[in-house]
Motif scaffolding. Structure first.
Motif: not given
Length: 105
Positions: A93-96, A84-85, A71-73
């Motif tokens: 969840q913490e990273e997002i 962008r991630l 998954p990427s954001f």
């Protein structure tokens, strides 16, 4: 989270609203791991519209935007990319939430 329906919709949303696109696929186990946490993330960051982008249905868009792992954001605000991630790694969840907290609106 709503699903992206067309490339035109992607460009319209990116140009006109604070939006976070989550690139995903039904076969992606790491994507399924974060699915249960996303409603809470969306609630916490309700200033953004969250849109799911099926990587397989929008492969050309993924290539255009250099999304080669899921998954990427990809986030947009004021008509331009604000962050962008992007990687093939599993996200927590913490990273997002850290990624979203550091976005400029």
């Amino acid at each position: 989270m709503r699903d992206l329906t067309s490339t035109e919709e992607f460009h319209e949303l990116a140009a006109n609203s604070p939006v976070v696109f989550m690139f995903t696929a039904g076969w992606c186990p790491d994507c399924r791991v974060i699915d249960p946490i996303m409603p809470e993330v969306e609630s916490t960051f309700s200033d953004y519209t969250f849109v799911s982008v099926n990587r397989d249905a929008f492969i050309d868009l993924c290539i255009e935007k250099d999304i080669y792992g899921i998954p990427s954001f990809l986030a947009y605000a004021n008509g331009s990319e604000s962050g962008r991630l992007v990687s093939k790694d599993r996200k927590t969840q913490e990273e997002i939430e850290a990624f979203l907290s550091n976005l400029s609106k």
